[in-house]
Design a protein around this motif. Structure first.
Motif, PDB file in Angstrom:
ATOM      1  N   SER A   1      33.942  32.165  47.416  1.00 47.23           N
ATOM      2  CA  SER A   1      32.587  31.708  47.761  1.00 47.23           C
ATOM      3  C   SER A   1      31.749  31.458  46.512  1.00 47.23           C
ATOM      4  CB  SER A   1      31.885  32.690  48.706  1.00 47.23           C
ATOM      5  OG  SER A   1      31.621  33.911  48.069  1.00 47.23           O
ATOM      6  N   ASN A   2      31.997  32.197  45.432  1.00 50.03           N
ATOM      7  CA  ASN A   2      31.315  31.913  44.169  1.00 50.03           C
ATOM      8  C   ASN A   2      31.792  30.584  43.599  1.00 50.03           C
ATOM      9  OD1 ASN A   2      29.812  34.273  44.208  1.00 50.03           O
ATOM     10  ND2 ASN A   2      31.271  35.403  42.981  1.00 50.03           N
ATOM     11  N   ILE A   3      33.100  30.369  43.594  1.00 49.51           N
ATOM     12  CA  ILE A   3      33.668  29.137  43.057  1.00 49.51           C
ATOM     13  C   ILE A   3      33.163  27.920  43.827  1.00 49.51           C
ATOM     14  CG2 ILE A   3      35.840  27.829  42.857  1.00 49.51           C
ATOM     15  CD1 ILE A   3      37.173  30.518  42.044  1.00 49.51           C
ATOM     16  N   GLU A   4      33.029  28.064  45.137  1.00 53.05           N
ATOM     17  CA  GLU A   4      32.617  26.949  45.985  1.00 53.05           C
ATOM     18  C   GLU A   4      31.118  26.964  46.280  1.00 53.05           C
ATOM     19  OE1 GLU A   4      35.128  27.276  49.452  1.00 53.05           O
ATOM     20  OE2 GLU A   4      36.954  26.864  48.284  1.00 53.05           O
ATOM     21  N   GLY A   5      30.377  27.849  45.668  1.00 56.58           N
ATOM     22  CA  GLY A   5      28.972  28.059  45.971  1.00 56.58           C
ATOM     23  C   GLY A   5      28.034  26.990  45.436  1.00 56.58           C
ATOM     24  N   ASP A   6      26.787  27.154  45.817  1.00 57.62           N
ATOM     25  CA  ASP A   6      25.715  26.231  45.438  1.00 57.62           C
ATOM     26  C   ASP A   6      25.202  26.593  44.045  1.00 57.62           C
ATOM     27  OD1 ASP A   6      23.685  24.340  45.490  1.00 57.62           O
ATOM     28  OD2 ASP A   6      22.335  25.614  46.668  1.00 57.62           O
ATOM     29  N   PHE A   7      25.963  26.168  43.039  1.00 61.49           N
ATOM     30  CA  PHE A   7      25.623  26.442  41.653  1.00 61.49           C
ATOM     31  C   PHE A   7      25.599  25.138  40.862  1.00 61.49           C
ATOM     32  CE2 PHE A   7      27.650  30.364  43.185  1.00 61.49           C
ATOM     33  CZ  PHE A   7      26.632  31.267  42.925  1.00 61.49           C
ATOM     34  N   THR A   8      24.975  25.170  39.689  1.00 61.30           N
ATOM     35  CA  THR A   8      24.895  23.983  38.833  1.00 61.30           C
ATOM     36  C   THR A   8      25.640  24.156  37.523  1.00 61.30           C
ATOM     37  OG1 THR A   8      22.805  24.798  37.913  1.00 61.30           O
ATOM     38  CG2 THR A   8      22.660  23.235  39.757  1.00 61.30           C
ATOM     39  N   ASN A   9      25.736  25.400  37.050  1.00 66.78           N
ATOM     40  CA  ASN A   9      26.344  25.680  35.749  1.00 66.78           C
ATOM     41  C   ASN A   9      27.237  26.899  35.853  1.00 66.78           C
ATOM     42  OD1 ASN A   9      23.378  24.626  35.256  1.00 66.78           O
ATOM     43  ND2 ASN A   9      24.601  23.960  33.515  1.00 66.78           N
ATOM     44  N   PHE A  10      28.146  26.990  34.909  1.00 71.60           N
ATOM     45  CA  PHE A  10      29.021  28.147  34.823  1.00 71.60           C
ATOM     46  C   PHE A  10      29.617  28.220  33.435  1.00 71.60           C
ATOM     47  CE2 PHE A  10      33.483  26.345  36.062  1.00 71.60           C
ATOM     48  CZ  PHE A  10      33.251  25.183  35.375  1.00 71.60           C
ATOM     49  N   ASP A  11      30.213  29.352  33.144  1.00 77.86           N
ATOM     50  CA  ASP A  11      31.027  29.455  31.944  1.00 77.86           C
ATOM     51  C   ASP A  11      31.851  30.718  32.072  1.00 77.86           C
ATOM     52  OD1 ASP A  11      32.124  28.717  29.392  1.00 77.86           O
ATOM     53  OD2 ASP A  11      30.198  27.756  28.956  1.00 77.86           O
ATOM     54  N   ILE A  12      32.751  30.877  31.130  1.00 75.84           N
ATOM     55  CA  ILE A  12      33.706  31.984  31.226  1.00 75.84           C
ATOM     56  C   ILE A  12      33.989  32.560  29.857  1.00 75.84           C
ATOM     57  CG2 ILE A  12      35.724  30.471  31.030  1.00 75.84           C
ATOM     58  CD1 ILE A  12      36.940  32.482  33.238  1.00 75.84           C
ATOM     59  N   SER A  13      34.379  33.826  29.871  1.00 77.86           N
ATOM     60  CA  SER A  13      34.891  34.482  28.680  1.00 77.86           C
ATOM     61  C   SER A  13      36.213  35.129  29.064  1.00 77.86           C
ATOM     62  CB  SER A  13      33.916  35.541  28.186  1.00 77.86           C
ATOM     63  OG  SER A  13      34.508  36.314  27.164  1.00 77.86           O
ATOM     64  N   ALA A  14      37.227  34.877  28.274  1.00 75.08           N
ATOM     65  CA  ALA A  14      38.541  35.504  28.448  1.00 75.08           C
ATOM     66  C   ALA A  14      38.896  36.180  27.130  1.00 75.08           C
ATOM     67  CB  ALA A  14      39.586  34.457  28.817  1.00 75.08           C
ATOM     68  N   GLU A  15      39.125  37.472  27.184  1.00 73.07           N
ATOM     69  CA  GLU A  15      39.427  38.239  25.978  1.00 73.07           C
ATOM     70  C   GLU A  15      40.620  39.148  26.230  1.00 73.07           C
ATOM     71  OE1 GLU A  15      37.872  37.831  23.054  1.00 73.07           O
ATOM     72  OE2 GLU A  15      36.545  36.356  23.979  1.00 73.07           O
ATOM     73  N   GLN A  16      41.404  39.378  25.198  1.00 75.47           N
ATOM     74  CA  GLN A  16      42.536  40.279  25.290  1.00 75.47           C
ATOM     75  C   GLN A  16      42.225  41.608  24.617  1.00 75.47           C
ATOM     76  OE1 GLN A  16      45.383  37.289  23.619  1.00 75.47           O
ATOM     77  NE2 GLN A  16      46.714  38.101  25.232  1.00 75.47           N
ATOM     78  N   ASN A  17      42.723  42.693  25.236  1.00 71.18           N
ATOM     79  CA  ASN A  17      42.578  43.997  24.604  1.00 71.18           C
ATOM     80  C   ASN A  17      43.693  44.176  23.563  1.00 71.18           C
ATOM     81  OD1 ASN A  17      44.926  44.730  26.008  1.00 71.18           O
ATOM     82  ND2 ASN A  17      43.884  46.162  27.380  1.00 71.18           N
ATOM     83  N   GLU A  18      43.762  45.336  22.941  1.00 74.36           N
ATOM     84  CA  GLU A  18      44.743  45.576  21.875  1.00 74.36           C
ATOM     85  C   GLU A  18      46.183  45.471  22.367  1.00 74.36           C
ATOM     86  OE1 GLU A  18      43.792  49.282  19.997  1.00 74.36           O
ATOM     87  OE2 GLU A  18      41.933  48.492  19.142  1.00 74.36           O
ATOM     88  N   GLU A  19      46.401  45.718  23.661  1.00 80.72           N
ATOM     89  CA  GLU A  19      47.749  45.630  24.227  1.00 80.72           C
ATOM     90  C   GLU A  19      48.083  44.223  24.702  1.00 80.72           C
ATOM     91  OE1 GLU A  19      45.562  48.208  25.581  1.00 80.72           O
ATOM     92  OE2 GLU A  19      46.251  49.371  23.859  1.00 80.72           O
ATOM     93  N   GLY A  20      47.139  43.286  24.558  1.00 80.57           N
ATOM     94  CA  GLY A  20      47.377  41.906  24.964  1.00 80.57           C
ATOM     95  C   GLY A  20      47.030  41.588  26.405  1.00 80.57           C
ATOM     96  N   LYS A  21      46.421  42.534  27.135  1.00 81.70           N
ATOM     97  CA  LYS A  21      46.006  42.297  28.528  1.00 81.70           C
ATOM     98  C   LYS A  21      44.704  41.499  28.533  1.00 81.70           C
ATOM     99  CE  LYS A  21      49.147  44.936  30.479  1.00 81.70           C
ATOM    100  NZ  LYS A  21      50.126  44.512  31.415  1.00 81.70           N
ATOM    101  N   TRP A  22      44.642  40.518  29.422  1.00 82.21           N
ATOM    102  CA  TRP A  22      43.466  39.655  29.515  1.00 82.21           C
ATOM    103  C   TRP A  22      42.409  40.241  30.444  1.00 82.21           C
ATOM    104  CZ3 TRP A  22      42.413  35.459  26.651  1.00 82.21           C
ATOM    105  CH2 TRP A  22      43.467  34.838  25.973  1.00 82.21           C
ATOM    106  N   TYR A  23      41.147  40.086  30.052  1.00 80.61           N
ATOM    107  CA  TYR A  23      39.973  40.405  30.876  1.00 80.61           C
ATOM    108  C   TYR A  23      39.156  39.122  30.989  1.00 80.61           C
ATOM    109  CZ  TYR A  23      40.784  45.417  30.241  1.00 80.61           C
ATOM    110  OH  TYR A  23      41.322  46.686  30.253  1.00 80.61           O
ATOM    111  N   TYR A  24      38.578  38.889  32.169  1.00 90.01           N
ATOM    112  CA  TYR A  24      37.837  37.649  32.423  1.00 90.01           C
ATOM    113  C   TYR A  24      36.484  37.942  33.060  1.00 90.01           C
ATOM    114  CZ  TYR A  24      42.631  35.817  32.288  1.00 90.01           C
ATOM    115  OH  TYR A  24      43.923  35.511  31.940  1.00 90.01           O
ATOM    116  N   THR A  25      35.464  37.223  32.614  1.00 93.01           N
ATOM    117  CA  THR A  25      34.162  37.204  33.276  1.00 93.01           C
ATOM    118  C   THR A  25      33.763  35.746  33.430  1.00 93.01           C
ATOM    119  OG1 THR A  25      33.496  39.273  32.190  1.00 93.01           O
ATOM    120  CG2 THR A  25      31.750  37.949  33.217  1.00 93.01           C
ATOM    121  N   ASN A  26      33.582  35.323  34.682  1.00 97.07           N
ATOM    122  CA  ASN A  26      33.183  33.955  35.008  1.00 97.07           C
ATOM    123  C   ASN A  26      31.823  34.044  35.695  1.00 97.07           C
ATOM    124  OD1 ASN A  26      34.645  31.415  37.213  1.00 97.07           O
ATOM    125  ND2 ASN A  26      33.254  31.156  35.520  1.00 97.07           N
TER     126      ASN A  26
END
Length: 164
Positions: A134-159
């Motif tokens: 519902s966020n992806i398909e929602g009534d929004f105009t702008n977005f952005d994302i951050s994808a970062e890896q921890n020391e073990e190489g696991k990805w974390y995402y905030t959109n």
């Protein structure tokens, strides 16, 4: 009786012992958006934004525009999740308020994730989840994302999604 006379003194000592702190939780949350950094855009981030816009276009929805301040706020939270080794929406109110005051947002929402190794896998997971979808398909105009890896190489995402 002697204990009753000492009780106010003990309460006062306890108050001073526990009320002094060099950094409160509010201070930590405030610091998350005070010193914003906009890191270089990663390939996986571009891929995620493109996949989300492709999905929106396939439904006849308007594509969203990326926005530097949104990316900065997203990065602050992704960095927080990596530092704390947790996936969360902690301090979302602070991020939302900051974007309303500094990016002209009238509405703010976010998707977070952990562990997905490709843009396709994280976007597919979000689309399979009603709340994220519902966020992806929602009534929004702008977005952005951050994808970062921890020391073990696991990805974390905030959109983060906003409506201006």
């Amino acid at each position: 009786m002697k204990l009753l006379k000492q009780l106010p003194l003990l309460a006062l000592l306890a108050l001073f012992a526990f009320s002094c702190s060099s950094e409160s939780l509010d201070d930590k949350a405030e610091a998350l958006v005070e010193n914003l950094v906009t890191p270089a855009t990663k390939t996986i981030e571009v891929q995620i934004l493109n996949l989300i816009n492709d999905h929106r276009l396939s439904l006849g929805l308007t594509p969203l525009n990326d926005m530097k301040v949104v990316k900065s706020v997203a990065f602050s939270h992704t960095d927080y999740m990596v530092d704390n080794n947790t996936v969360s929406h902690d301090n979302f109110y602070k991020r939302s308020t900051y974007l309303k005051e500094n990016a002209g947002a009238t509405k703010v929402s976010e998707n977070v994730a952990y562990g997905y190794t490709s843009a396709e896998s994280v976007v597919k997971a979000w689309i399979k989840s009603e709340g994220h979808k519902s966020n992806i398909e929602g009534d929004f105009t702008n977005f952005d994302i951050s994808a970062e890896q921890n020391e073990e190489g696991k990805w974390y995402y905030t959109n983060i999604f906003i409506k201006k």
